[in-house]
Motif scaffolding. Structure first.
Motif, PDB file in Angstrom:
ATOM      1  N   TYR A  74      19.773  54.443  43.170  1.00  0.00           N
ATOM      2  CA  TYR A  74      19.420  53.306  44.015  1.00  0.00           C
ATOM      3  C   TYR A  74      20.633  52.702  44.734  1.00  0.00           C
ATOM      4  O   TYR A  74      20.488  51.808  45.562  1.00  0.00           O
ATOM      5  N   CYS A  75      21.817  53.190  44.421  1.00  0.00           N
ATOM      6  CA  CYS A  75      23.028  52.464  44.797  1.00  0.00           C
ATOM      7  C   CYS A  75      23.649  52.995  46.090  1.00  0.00           C
ATOM      8  O   CYS A  75      23.879  54.203  46.228  1.00  0.00           O
ATOM      9  N   PRO A  76      23.959  52.111  47.035  1.00  0.00           N
ATOM     10  CA  PRO A  76      24.574  52.571  48.284  1.00  0.00           C
ATOM     11  C   PRO A  76      25.985  53.125  48.098  1.00  0.00           C
ATOM     12  O   PRO A  76      26.499  53.788  48.993  1.00  0.00           O
ATOM     13  N   PHE A  77      26.588  52.867  46.948  1.00  0.00           N
ATOM     14  CA  PHE A  77      27.972  53.314  46.726  1.00  0.00           C
ATOM     15  C   PHE A  77      28.073  54.556  45.847  1.00  0.00           C
ATOM     16  O   PHE A  77      29.157  54.941  45.433  1.00  0.00           O
ATOM     17  N   ARG A  78      26.951  55.172  45.543  1.00  0.00           N
ATOM     18  CA  ARG A  78      26.980  56.306  44.607  1.00  0.00           C
ATOM     19  C   ARG A  78      27.812  57.465  45.155  1.00  0.00           C
ATOM     20  O   ARG A  78      27.979  57.605  46.376  1.00  0.00           O
ATOM     21  N   ALA A  79      28.318  58.255  44.221  1.00  0.00           N
ATOM     22  CA  ALA A  79      29.123  59.420  44.592  1.00  0.00           C
ATOM     23  C   ALA A  79      28.286  60.371  45.450  1.00  0.00           C
ATOM     24  O   ALA A  79      27.064  60.452  45.292  1.00  0.00           O
ATOM     25  N   GLY A  80      28.958  61.054  46.340  1.00  0.00           N
ATOM     26  CA  GLY A  80      28.283  62.083  47.129  1.00  0.00           C
ATOM     27  C   GLY A  80      27.757  61.611  48.461  1.00  0.00           C
ATOM     28  O   GLY A  80      27.288  62.422  49.263  1.00  0.00           O
ATOM     29  N   ARG A  81      27.811  60.306  48.729  1.00  0.00           N
ATOM     30  CA  ARG A  81      27.355  59.832  50.054  1.00  0.00           C
ATOM     31  C   ARG A  81      28.547  59.898  51.003  1.00  0.00           C
ATOM     32  O   ARG A  81      29.311  58.947  51.144  1.00  0.00           O
ATOM     33  N   SER A  82      28.702  61.028  51.629  1.00  0.00           N
ATOM     34  CA  SER A  82      29.937  61.275  52.384  1.00  0.00           C
ATOM     35  C   SER A  82      30.082  60.345  53.585  1.00  0.00           C
ATOM     36  O   SER A  82      31.179  60.111  54.060  1.00  0.00           O
ATOM     37  N   LYS A  83      28.974  59.802  54.086  1.00  0.00           N
ATOM     38  CA  LYS A  83      29.092  58.951  55.277  1.00  0.00           C
ATOM     39  C   LYS A  83      29.333  57.487  54.929  1.00  0.00           C
ATOM     40  O   LYS A  83      29.542  56.667  55.825  1.00  0.00           O
ATOM     41  N   THR A  84      29.284  57.158  53.656  1.00  0.00           N
ATOM     42  CA  THR A  84      29.500  55.763  53.265  1.00  0.00           C
ATOM     43  C   THR A  84      30.967  55.405  53.425  1.00  0.00           C
ATOM     44  O   THR A  84      31.845  56.116  52.933  1.00  0.00           O
ATOM     45  N   LYS A  85      31.217  54.310  54.117  1.00  0.00           N
ATOM     46  CA  LYS A  85      32.598  53.863  54.286  1.00  0.00           C
ATOM     47  C   LYS A  85      33.044  53.198  52.989  1.00  0.00           C
ATOM     48  O   LYS A  85      32.382  52.291  52.500  1.00  0.00           O
ATOM     49  N   ARG A  86      34.136  53.655  52.416  1.00  0.00           N
ATOM     50  CA  ARG A  86      34.624  53.114  51.135  1.00  0.00           C
ATOM     51  C   ARG A  86      35.762  52.138  51.398  1.00  0.00           C
ATOM     52  O   ARG A  86      36.629  52.389  52.240  1.00  0.00           O
ATOM     53  N   VAL A  87      35.748  51.059  50.646  1.00  0.00           N
ATOM     54  CA  VAL A  87      36.793  50.038  50.765  1.00  0.00           C
ATOM     55  C   VAL A  87      37.353  49.781  49.372  1.00  0.00           C
ATOM     56  O   VAL A  87      36.588  49.615  48.420  1.00  0.00           O
ATOM     57  N   THR A  88      38.673  49.767  49.251  1.00  0.00           N
ATOM     58  CA  THR A  88      39.306  49.532  47.950  1.00  0.00           C
ATOM     59  C   THR A  88      40.400  48.479  48.098  1.00  0.00           C
ATOM     60  O   THR A  88      41.193  48.529  49.038  1.00  0.00           O
ATOM     61  N   PHE A  89      40.447  47.548  47.143  1.00  0.00           N
ATOM     62  CA  PHE A  89      41.486  46.518  47.119  1.00  0.00           C
ATOM     63  C   PHE A  89      42.336  46.675  45.870  1.00  0.00           C
ATOM     64  O   PHE A  89      41.827  47.018  44.794  1.00  0.00           O
ATOM     65  N   GLY A  90      43.608  46.364  45.983  1.00  0.00           N
ATOM     66  CA  GLY A  90      44.434  46.154  44.799  1.00  0.00           C
ATOM     67  C   GLY A  90      44.214  44.732  44.312  1.00  0.00           C
ATOM     68  O   GLY A  90      43.813  43.856  45.094  1.00  0.00           O
ATOM     69  N   PRO A  91      44.491  44.461  43.043  1.00  0.00           N
ATOM     70  CA  PRO A  91      44.275  43.110  42.507  1.00  0.00           C
ATOM     71  C   PRO A  91      45.017  42.031  43.279  1.00  0.00           C
ATOM     72  O   PRO A  91      44.465  40.956  43.546  1.00  0.00           O
ATOM     73  N   ASP A  92      46.259  42.289  43.676  1.00  0.00           N
ATOM     74  CA  ASP A  92      47.030  41.274  44.412  1.00  0.00           C
ATOM     75  C   ASP A  92      46.364  40.929  45.738  1.00  0.00           C
ATOM     76  O   ASP A  92      46.238  39.752  46.088  1.00  0.00           O
ATOM     77  N   GLU A  93      45.969  41.948  46.464  1.00  0.00           N
ATOM     78  CA  GLU A  93      45.397  41.718  47.793  1.00  0.00           C
ATOM     79  C   GLU A  93      44.062  40.980  47.695  1.00  0.00           C
ATOM     80  O   GLU A  93      43.796  40.043  48.446  1.00  0.00           O
ATOM     81  N   LEU A  94      43.233  41.407  46.745  1.00  0.00           N
ATOM     82  CA  LEU A  94      41.915  40.784  46.625  1.00  0.00           C
ATOM     83  C   LEU A  94      42.051  39.323  46.171  1.00  0.00           C
ATOM     84  O   LEU A  94      41.379  38.432  46.692  1.00  0.00           O
ATOM     85  N   ALA A  95      42.950  39.098  45.208  1.00  0.00           N
ATOM     86  CA  ALA A  95      43.161  37.723  44.739  1.00  0.00           C
ATOM     87  C   ALA A  95      43.688  36.845  45.871  1.00  0.00           C
ATOM     88  O   ALA A  95      43.251  35.709  46.049  1.00  0.00           O
ATOM     89  N   SER A  96      44.610  37.384  46.646  1.00  0.00           N
ATOM     90  CA  SER A  96      45.182  36.626  47.747  1.00  0.00           C
ATOM     91  C   SER A  96      44.126  36.315  48.815  1.00  0.00           C
ATOM     92  O   SER A  96      44.054  35.199  49.343  1.00  0.00           O
ATOM     93  N   GLY A  97      43.294  37.292  49.137  1.00  0.00           N
ATOM     94  CA  GLY A  97      42.235  37.073  50.117  1.00  0.00           C
ATOM     95  C   GLY A  97      41.266  36.001  49.657  1.00  0.00           C
ATOM     96  O   GLY A  97      40.890  35.109  50.429  1.00  0.00           O
ATOM     97  N   PHE A  98      40.886  36.058  48.386  1.00  0.00           N
ATOM     98  CA  PHE A  98      39.971  35.036  47.863  1.00  0.00           C
ATOM     99  C   PHE A  98      40.629  33.663  47.897  1.00  0.00           C
ATOM    100  O   PHE A  98      40.011  32.665  48.295  1.00  0.00           O
ATOM    101  N   ASP A  99      41.884  33.610  47.489  1.00  0.00           N
ATOM    102  CA  ASP A  99      42.593  32.326  47.465  1.00  0.00           C
ATOM    103  C   ASP A  99      42.647  31.709  48.864  1.00  0.00           C
ATOM    104  O   ASP A  99      42.430  30.504  49.025  1.00  0.00           O
ATOM    105  N   THR A 100      42.923  32.527  49.850  1.00  0.00           N
ATOM    106  CA  THR A 100      42.979  32.023  51.222  1.00  0.00           C
ATOM    107  C   THR A 100      41.622  31.473  51.655  1.00  0.00           C
ATOM    108  O   THR A 100      41.534  30.386  52.238  1.00  0.00           O
ATOM    109  N   LEU A 101      40.563  32.212  51.337  1.00  0.00           N
ATOM    110  CA  LEU A 101      39.222  31.758  51.725  1.00  0.00           C
ATOM    111  C   LEU A 101      38.829  30.470  51.017  1.00  0.00           C
ATOM    112  O   LEU A 101      38.266  29.561  51.628  1.00  0.00           O
ATOM    113  N   GLN A 102      39.155  30.386  49.732  1.00  0.00           N
ATOM    114  CA  GLN A 102      38.682  29.195  49.009  1.00  0.00           C
ATOM    115  C   GLN A 102      39.522  27.975  49.371  1.00  0.00           C
ATOM    116  O   GLN A 102      38.998  26.878  49.487  1.00  0.00           O
TER     117      GLN A 102
END
Ligand code: SF4
Length: 240
Positions: free
Chosen positions: A101-129
């Motif tokens: 049921y998941c849009p992120f499941r393995a094998g969906r070659s056309k799905t655009k994947r996005v990955t964050f490191g902990p520092d970047e994601l924490a910083s992005g959230f901090d800026t937004l909040q």
């Protein structure tokens, strides 16, 4: 560029003092952290995949979906302290499992994947909040290099948010299937809420939806561990 520096530059550009009331717009934020904000905006399928807001049917309606604006990744959620605008995001939308049921499941070659490191994601959230765009966070992840490695990245992100940015507000964390006791305990210390996806009530039903998940060992056991942690630490403030 550090967020303090960004805010400092913004203050100079707009001749702001600390007392000036500013409503930062999403457009302004995208200009300050372009890569992080643009990639956060592409997490819209996280909103579909993990409905946690007050209108889950509406969140679900959009499957499959690729969002392009940050607003689409912000959902109203009822929290113990009232309704909050929550950023729904993921450490990564890549996954080695294949839940049907998941849009992120393995094998969906056309799905655009996005990955964050902990520092970047924490910083992005901090800026937004700090800009007043969000008042809390829901954090999940696809599974890469196993559940334990993935759970560590979720925990690392929230430790940075709590410790470095001193954020005390609402955080809801997803527990990865098969996470370890110490990880669950740490997640419960850091978050206001933790949850486990129980896709089916039996292994047979689970096999039809998420064939790589083990009902007893990876899902039910997480709930048992959470109960054990609550019993073992009755006086500690832990996530519900
Ligand atoms: S483990 Fe999670 S992210 Fe991966 S396919 Fe299953 S539901 Fe999707």
């Amino acid at each position: 560029m550090g967020d303090e520096k960004i805010l400092h530059i913004a203050q100079r550009l707009f001749a702001l003092t600390n007392r000036t009331s500013v409503q930062y717009t999403v457009h302004m934020l995208i200009q300050t952290l372009p890569d992080t904000m643009t990639r956060l905006a592409q997490m819209g399928d996280a909103a579909v995949f993990e409905p946690v807001g007050d209108n889950p049917q509406q969140e679900r309606r959009r499957v499959p979906y690729q969002s392009h604006s940050l607003e689409e990744c912000i959902t109203n959620v009822s929290t113990p302290t009232g309704k909050r605008k929550i950023l729904k995001t993921m450490v990564t939308t890549a996954c080695e499992r294949n839940c049907y049921y998941c849009p992120f499941r393995a094998g969906r070659s056309k799905t655009k994947r996005v990955t964050f490191g902990p520092d970047e994601l924490a910083s992005g959230f901090d800026t937004l909040q700090r800009a007043g765009q969000v008042e809390g966070m829901f954090l999940s992840s696809g599974i890469i290099k196993g559940s334990v490695t993935t759970q560590d990245k979720i925990i690392d992100t929230v430790e940075i948010i709590r410790d470095r940015y001193n954020y005390q507000g609402y955080i809801h964390l997803k527990i990865m299937p098969g996470a370890e006791y110490d990880q669950l305990y740490r997640a419960m210390q850091l978050a206001d809420r933790v949850s486990v996806n129980l896709e089916g009530p039996t292994q047979e039903r689970l096999d039809a939806l998420a064939p790589k998940k083990d009902f007893q060992r990876e899902l039910l056991h997480m709930l048992q561990l959470a109960e054990q942690i609550r019993r073992t630490h009755p006086y500690e403030k832990l996530a519900g």
